[in-house]
Design an enzyme around this catalytic site. Structure first.
Site, short mmCIF file in Angstrom:
data_model
loop_
_atom_site.label_atom_id
_atom_site.label_comp_id
_atom_site.label_asym_id
_atom_site.label_seq_id
_atom_site.Cartn_x
_atom_site.Cartn_y
_atom_site.Cartn_z
N HIS A 93 -19.87 -12.76 26.97
CA HIS A 93 -18.42 -12.68 27.14
C HIS A 93 -17.93 -13.74 28.13
O HIS A 93 -16.93 -14.41 27.89
CB HIS A 93 -18.03 -11.28 27.64
CG HIS A 93 -18.42 -10.18 26.70
ND1 HIS A 93 -17.49 -9.44 26.01
CD2 HIS A 93 -19.63 -9.69 26.34
CE1 HIS A 93 -18.11 -8.53 25.27
NE2 HIS A 93 -19.41 -8.67 25.46
N ASP A 112 -10.61 -10.29 27.96
CA ASP A 112 -11.60 -9.74 27.05
C ASP A 112 -11.16 -8.34 26.63
O ASP A 112 -10.55 -7.61 27.41
CB ASP A 112 -12.96 -9.68 27.76
CG ASP A 112 -14.11 -9.35 26.82
OD1 ASP A 112 -14.21 -8.18 26.40
OD2 ASP A 112 -14.90 -10.25 26.52
#
Length: 351
Positions: free
Chosen positions: A32, A138
């Site tokens: 991520h 995210d």
């Protein structure tokens, strides 16, 4: 590798009020962190200031482990903000657990939700120095930016780190598979999709579910994919979610498009295996998800390699890979489909 210098915990004075400022809010897990750092590089090419806000440890990890480009070439143009979270337990990974999801990181994931207060303080400070604040968070950090509504000149966009195919299946299944697909839709839903069993821990599923509720506050979604690969799924998600979706990748097309031997371990990998092997047909399965608890013999691996390297099926697979790879690499050139998507997103946030 020497660690690049960066601007730490500093909001530059004298920002031109006509400028848009982008703030990245990554989830503290390597896959991520790296993807949002790639988005920084893409956005900075448009002369837009970019801020990257996470813990000090994960800011450093993002820079040290970035792959696909030289972080030293842009590190002085990213404003890193080292935010604090409370101490948390950090147990070692358990290699013997049948579920291969990295459950030892769950205490970190839970602690990261404490970034909410320092994050809104940072955003409020930036909001006084820029005309518009664009937050790209995210999907697993949606609750951290839930206070966006208190900042009049701020708006958020969700970055999904999984494939568009995998996220579409999640949305469609969450609706009970009752949403009818258009008759002329190019959507293909293969039969016998891998189950979610053992893909995640129950604790992480609960964590992800809590974040999904806050994703509804975002103004649109970004994906590390290309419409050449997943365009049909992007189009349908735009209708399912009733918000704009941008496919601005792949961030590193050289690594993404190559014939693959699929061996899913956890997370979204079983569903991505379906995309690679059954839909794109650029890979073969070494180990089916339904046989995940069985040992893989050397003969099985040998047969997979032979199929790829010494069979008509392998020859056809390599040809498809070359054709698809060329198209995907060209998608980020001027006039390419992903470049146009990125231009569209930049035009939108700087409107």
């Amino acid at each position: 590798m020497a660690y690049p210098q960066y601007h730490q915990n500093h909001v530059p004075d004298g920002l031109n009020k006509t400028k848009v400022v982008v703030v990245m809010v990554p989830f503290p897990a390597q896959g991520h962190l790296n993807q949002l750092l790639h988005i920084c590089r893409l956005i900075m090419a448009y002369n837009i200031p970019v801020h990257y806000a996470c813990t000090a440890t994960h800011n450093r990890q993002a820079m040290l482990r970035v792959h696909g480009w030289d972080p030293n070439s842009v590190s002085n143009n990213i404003y890193f903000h080292d935010l604090k979270i409370p101490p948390f337990l950090s147990p070692p990974p358990n290699p013997n657990t049948p579920n291969k999801f990295p459950s030892h990181l769950q205490p970190l994931f839970n602690a990261s939700l404490h970034l909410r207060d320092p994050m809104v303080e940072l955003l409020r400070e930036l909001s006084s120095k820029a005309t518009r604040i664009i937050v790209i968070n995210d999907s697993m950090m949606a609750s951290v930016v839930q206070d966006m509504g208190t900042i009049p000149n701020a708006e958020s966009y969700t970055f999904h780190s999984v494939s568009a195919f995998a996220f579409f299946l999640y949305l469609w299944e969450s609706m009970g598979k009752t949403k009818p697909l258009e008759p002329k839709s190019k959507i293909i839903i293969p039969k016998d999709l891998p189950s979610h069993e053992d893909c995640f821990t129950n604790e992480f599923l609960s964590f992800a579910g809590s974040q999904y509720e806050f994703q509804k506050l975002s103004s649109g979604c970004l994906y590390n994919t290309c419409r050449i690969i997943e365009g049909a799924y992007m189009d349908l998600m735009e209708k399912l979610e009733n918000k704009k979706q941008w496919a601005i990748g792949p961030f590193n097309p050289v690594k993404i498009i190559a014939e693959k031997k699929a061996w899913p371990m956890a997370s979204d990998q079983p569903r991505n295996t379906v995309l690679i092997t059954k839909l794109l047909k650029v890979g073969i399965v070494v180990k089916e998800w339904s046989r995940r608890n069985q040992l893989v013999t050397s003969k099985t691996i040998e047969n997979a390699v032979k199929t790829l390297m010494a069979s008509k099926e392998g020859d056809e697979m390599r040809k498809r890979t070359v054709d698809l790879g060329g198209a995907v690499r060209g998608s980020m050139d001027n006039g390419g489909v992903s470049r146009l998507e990125l231009n569209s997103f930049i035009t939108h946030i700087t409107r």
